[in-house]
Scaffold this motif. Structure first.
Motif, mmCIF file in Angstrom:
data_model
loop_
_atom_site.group_PDB
_atom_site.id
_atom_site.type_symbol
_atom_site.label_atom_id
_atom_site.label_comp_id
_atom_site.label_asym_id
_atom_site.label_seq_id
_atom_site.Cartn_x
_atom_site.Cartn_y
_atom_site.Cartn_z
ATOM 1 N N ILE A 255 5.054 4.757 -19.663
ATOM 2 C CA ILE A 255 3.893 5.611 -19.935
ATOM 3 C C ILE A 255 3.291 5.263 -21.293
ATOM 4 O O ILE A 255 2.066 5.213 -21.456
ATOM 5 N N SER B 226 3.630 12.069 -15.119
ATOM 6 C CA SER B 226 3.321 12.106 -16.548
ATOM 7 C C SER B 226 2.073 12.945 -16.747
ATOM 8 O O SER B 226 1.061 12.724 -16.077
ATOM 9 N N LEU C 149 -0.469 8.895 -12.038
ATOM 10 C CA LEU C 149 0.776 9.505 -12.495
ATOM 11 C C LEU C 149 0.580 10.972 -12.859
ATOM 12 O O LEU C 149 1.466 11.805 -12.621
ATOM 13 N N THR D 225 -0.503 4.063 -21.778
ATOM 14 C CA THR D 225 -1.379 4.831 -22.665
ATOM 15 C C THR D 225 -2.005 3.922 -23.710
ATOM 16 O O THR D 225 -3.210 4.013 -24.000
ATOM 17 N N LEU E 280 -2.739 5.968 -15.060
ATOM 18 C CA LEU E 280 -2.372 7.229 -15.719
ATOM 19 C C LEU E 280 -2.892 8.419 -14.919
ATOM 20 O O LEU E 280 -2.236 9.465 -14.851
#
Length: 663
Positions: free
Chosen positions: A520, A547, A541, A524, A538
């Protein structure tokens, strides 16, 4: 490196499927600005006592013209000596006192001594440290003059080119002369943007413009884009263009948002606009330009089909939409597209259509600044980049070349890249481009050697390419752990591709222990650097609760679309259709679906023309209503998918943004 350099992307949304505001009208390419905007643009190439620089004068001229189009009053200085440069700076600081926005752009030699930055006039003669103050202008004096002004202040320093004094024995100053520029600035309402990170050297550029100026010119005219988002894209483009050797950096203390071109953001991407313009006007030249500019685009197969004999002429008039074809985008909309694409054929098209138009003078200037695609005078550096750039290294003006296209031109690519590498031994990016061309020609021994050499010198594409070769065992012994180590190095250097590939490995586990938090973190970081794929992942997820939270997913998908991943349209539509992590909004879901129809390779169109229960009747009724309002659909608003939507959606895919522009 051919088909090998394909970034893996983590988990797709489940088999069912995974907002931007509604489509907007193009009202004007340069809306009236109530604020006062002033700029000082200086470019110095012809130094009298130092090595000349190729591009600063070009950079200054092109940036000056771009700023004038955005409503700036511009003071332009080229190859100025000390007295003239000080005089122009004084005039600028006077104008800036009551301006809402002031901007200073400098291209030329500059260096730092004891953490202070100095700009070098054309007539500077510097033999030692004591001569610096007599022959240069301290950047701090410009910043101090602006601190008392009431507006915001934008400082762009494309001035980190090599310090001509750093290695000079005559300087006799030891380590006090340093390459690059030092960090500066702590006053409010300043943005200071450097062509590269502090203490590092930026490239002058092999084409007409420096990498930094070229990226800036590609994004400065994007409507509705705040400057923070613009700088992310500029940084992404420069990193891609230099293989990670140059990373633009900025320090901002702005207290309000700013966009060079205010207004609502574009409803359709540059790719979609160019495709629909070509279809709407039934213009084969524009369709060929689309194929040249977007060789891996979503409409490539359709464009090739339409370019077959008789296909374009026999195009269904309803598909071409005769109403917008009369003046497809309007002059303002067409000029916006020209400003963003910056390719000679499109500038020629504008001038042919509007020879006395309100942007004709700017178009002629732009035409003079853009190289002809296959001219014998095309520099080998530009030819190498055009023929051998990998699609994953796409910048604003270069979409990258698929392997099959490279193979078709491989001899020219090898010759151009070999010449560029020889002429610029300090730029490992040309070694990496030559390696890709050699790989396409099956000259793999030399290709591997060049990839390794470029990788050792920090070229990010070479590191990722080598990693993929080693992970696949393609022509070398398979070494998965070694591949992941290369991805780690590339990620640490700022490569989103390296970060994404390493994140995939850490999510899956295997050769490396599974480490979701680290994965993650990598995604990011890649997202913050402007990676559309990482941002989309992202969102996936977050939507799945791996996340973040489901209510964050929509924001990620919106951002992914802005950065260029069209999968975000459909993903956002799912959330809005189902009310997953957000409230249900059938109208917004329908708008996202229509954008997906226009922008993706055709998957959404195919799904919606089959009988499926994937989408709620409310969302489908909203989609049908929108198509009906635009004149594409005349059936009942029954809220169902199916074959009856094929023709309306195909027409929308071909000309939807044109009809939206014409209201």
């Amino acid at each position: 490196m051919g088909g090998l350099v394909q970034v893996k992307s983590y988990i797709q949304l489940h088999s069912r499927r995974v907002l931007l505001a509604a489509f907007v009208l193009i009202l004007s390419a340069c809306p009236a600005l109530a604020e006062k905007r002033v700029a000082l643009v200086i470019g110095i190439s012809a130094y009298q006592s130092m090595p000349p620089l190729k591009n600063p004068r070009n950079d200054a001229a092109d940036v000056s013209d771009a700023l004038k189009q955005q409503g700036f009053e511009v003071l332009l200085g080229e190859d100025l000596g000390m007295a003239a440069m000080r005089d122009l700076m004084t005039r600028f600081s006077d104008l800036a006192r009551d301006a809402d926005v002031s901007m200073f752009y400098y291209a030329g030699h500059a260096f730092q001594i004891e953490s202070q930055n100095y700009l070098v006039p054309a007539d500077a003669v510097i033999r030692d440290a004591a001569g610096v103050k007599r022959s240069t202008i301290e950047l701090r004096s410009m910043l101090s003059a602006l601190e008392g002004a009431r507006g915001i202040h934008l400082i762009f320093l494309d001035a980190c080119r090599n310090n001509p004094l750093a290695q000079s024995a005559a300087a006799g100053a030891g380590d006090i002369f340093r390459d690059g520029l030092a960090r500066v600035g702590n006053a409010a309402n300043f943005l200071l943007a450097f062509a590269t990170q502090p203490d590092n050297v930026a490239y002058d550029g092999a084409g007409r413009n420096s990498p930094f100026a070229g990226a800036l010119l590609s994004h400065i005219g994007t409507r509705g884009q705040d400057i923070a988002s613009m700088m992310i894209k500029v940084r992404r483009d420069v990193i891609a263009a230099t293989g990670g050797q140059q990373v633009p950096w900025e320090n901002s203390s702005l207290t309000r948002q700013f966009a060079f071109k205010p207004g609502a953001p574009e409803a359709a991407s540059t790719e979609v606009q160019l495709w629909q313009l070509g279809v709407g006007l039934r213009d084969p030249a524009l369709l060929r330009l689309y194929l040249d500019r977007f060789p891996t685009g979503a409409h490539v197969s359709e464009a090739r089909t339409l370019l077959e004999p008789t296909k374009l002429a026999s195009l269904d008039p309803g598909t071409a939409r005769s109403a917008p074809s009369a003046d497809a985008a309007g002059e303002d909309g067409l000029w916006e597209l020209v400003s963003r694409v910056r390719m000679r054929p499109l500038v020629d098209f504008y001038l042919h259509r509007y020879p006395t138009g309100k942007y004709a003078d700017s178009a002629r200037k732009l035409l003079g600044a853009l190289p002809e695609a296959d001219s014998s005078s095309t520099p080998p550096e530009a030819l190498c980049e055009r023929l051998a750039t990998h699609p994953r290294d796409a910048t604003a003006n270069l979409d990258g070349v698929p392997l099959e296209n490279l193979v078709a031109n491989v001899d020219r690519a090898i010759a151009a890249c070999r010449q560029a590498m020889t002429s610029h031994p300090q730029m490992p990016n040309y070694a990496a481009l030559l390696a890709r061309a050699l790989w396409a020609a099956n000259q793999r021994g030399e290709a591997l050697r060049l990839y390794r050499e470029a990788g050792e010198r920090g070229n990010l594409r070479a590191l990722v390419s080598l990693g993929l070769i080693m992970e696949a065992g393609d022509g070398v012994s398979k070494d998965v752990r070694g591949a992941y180590a290369l991805y780690e190095r590339a990620a640490a250097g700022g490569s989103p591709d390296g970060a994404i590939n390493l994140a995939v490995a850490l999510m899956q586990g295997g050769a490396l222990p599974r480490n979701v938090p680290r994965a993650i973190e990598l995604l990011t970081s890649a997202s913050q650097q402007g990676s559309a794929i990482a941002t989309y992942n992202l969102g996936v997820l977050a939507e799945q609760g791996v996340s973040g939270a489901p209510d964050q997913a929509l924001g990620y998908f919106r951002k992914a679309v802005e950065l260029g991943d069209v999968r975000g349209y459909r993903a956002a539509a799912v959330l809005l259709d189902e009310g997953r992590g957000t409230r249900k909004d059938p109208d917004a879901a329908a708008e996202f679906l229509l954008r997906a129809v226009a922008a993706d390779p055709g998957d959404t169109l195919e799904e919606l023309t089959k009988s499926t229960r994937n989408w709620s009747p409310d969302t489908m009724r909203s989609l049908q209503r929108r198509l009906q309002r635009e004149g594409y659909f005349s059936g009942s608003l029954d809220g169902r998918t199916g074959p009856k939507l094929r023709q309306p959606l195909q027409r929308w895919r071909n000309t939807g943004s044109l009809s939206s522009r014409n209201g």
